[in-house]
Write a protein that holds these residues in place. Sequence first.
Motif: not given
Length: 402
Positions: A381-402
């Motif tokens: 459960l802790r591992k799934k919780q980690y994965e959930y919040y990792r994905d949440l924290l890394l969900s940045f708006p996509k911007v095209e590379s320069v």
Amino acid sequence: MPSHNYMEKLLEGVDVEWKKLKDFASFSQGIQVDISSQFLGKKDGFVRFLRIVDFVNDNEPPRYIENPGQRYIKNEGELVMIRYGARAAGKVFICNNGAIANNMFKITLKSEKITNKYLYTYLSQSKIYKSLNSKGGASTMPAITFGQIGAVEIPIPPLKVQEEIVRILDTFTELTTELTTELTNRKKQYTYYRDKLLTFNDDEVEWKTLGEVTIPTKNIKWSEINSYHKYIDLSSVCRETNSILEVTEINSENAPSRAKKLVLKDDVIFATTRPTQQRLCLISDNFAGDVASTGYCVLRANKEFVLPKWIFYFITTSDFKNYVEENQSGSAYPAISDSKVKEFKIPIPSLVAQEKIVSILDKFDTLTTSISEGLPKEIELRKKQYEYYRDLLLSFPKVESV
């Protein structure tokens, strides 16, 4: 717990730059070493595909590399990725000093705008791993190229945001580590009491070989059957939980040559190839009537004398493991024959006495191996919780590379 609102506040007024990995990192492949080398293994810091976990936090440098160049991990916390392997290509690890094998490469940052720990966190997402793994091809040994990993786009927020993301996720990791440490201690305690409960003096009980308290089993006759069966391969049984996790469906047309042994409910199966790995389990209703590899010894209890779980618990003991080590043969792929397994002697008290001891061991087993109860469930459960919040924290708006 972090939330979308928290991330919005954290990112308020800051820019997140997206760059391809190749634009701020370089890659260097590991070294080729003869597999028979005496230096292979944890002691000398050499990382092999199957020993990567042994290497983590091992600071002992290798003694056998005369000119390591860029292939030697010199700094603590270097990022390493596995290049090829059916389930391994695309997996990342953070390692300390040591050398990496040629099926791996290290990722060296060339920019101070991103940290190793943040990059590791981003690349360890399942969506990144699956995407890279799929690019490796459909062969049994898919391989990813530097070009493919270099093309992965990474969101780069300010360093303070990276550090905060890492800090939050580290708290989940610490909780999991504490639970894992507690589980390790309980397993040691369980092993001690299990071996104690299953120790008898020669004059207390009758001793019989496994062959004397089991009954013959049968092989499937594919020429007479056209139905599908689940196939329990050597890799199907989880060593940690003593349970079957992954199977494939087979029939007479696609059955591997080793798919022969019919198993029934309460059969105990033990892998005789690399037997000290102790891949074993008790067959449940879900797999009754299915087929196991000939790499398993099938022990079907004669219930007039012995309970199936009495056999199961005995082949998890230190005595049985020592017996296997003494009687296996072969170096690259050590094995023990079914007949030799069945020569192992176990004590046979009354069925009532067996039931009492099995009941006690079942409770210990639930605490230490059950994925539906006890500490293993909490850790999962802790591992799934980690994965959930990792994905949440890394969900940045996509911007095209320069």
